[in-house]
Every structure is written in C-alpha cells, then in structure tokens.
Design a protein around this motif. Sequence first.
Motif: not given
Length: 91
Positions: A41-59
């Motif tokens: 439940k940590d928006e800051t943590l999620v905001s740090e991971f979201m671009p990594l997860l999105e980029a990995e998905f796009k690959r």
Amino acid sequence: MFYYVKCGNDCTLEFGDIGAPFYDSMLSMFSRLVETLIKQKDETLVSEFMPLLEAEFKRVEWMGWGYADGLRELLEDLKKAFPTVSLSDSH
C-alpha cells in the motif's frame, strides 16, 4: 522478484522460446511481485516499480503461451489498486 522475471525474459529473448512450464514460473513470480506491491500500500514504491514493469512487459508483449496476456492482466490489477500512479508520476 523483478530480477528473476527480467533474467528469464532475457533468456527467452537471447535463446528463443522455451515452453509453458517456464512461462508459468515467470508469471507466478511476476504475480508474487504485484501482490507484494499491492499489500505494501505504498504509492511511492509502486511509482518506482511501474516504469520497470511496463518496460519489461513491452519487451515481451509478443510472447505466447499466455505469458504476455498474464503479464498484462497483472499490470492492470496493479493499476487498479493504485489508480493515481501513472508512468508520468514515476522516476
């Protein structure tokens, strides 16, 4: 957990298709990562991971075995849990 998925994706991208049990394992780990982020439940943590997860998905969004579809669904679950976090909010 993220590193596990990234390394598995790297392996597929380097050496080619592997098989359903491999992708099931990768999807399971990605699911654990998303579940952990939601539980924190940590928006800051999620905001740090979201671009990594999105980029990995796009690959790997073209991969079969239901893997890409599973990743997409898990990312949508994360986005629903944190609707105020977007890629533009991320570092």
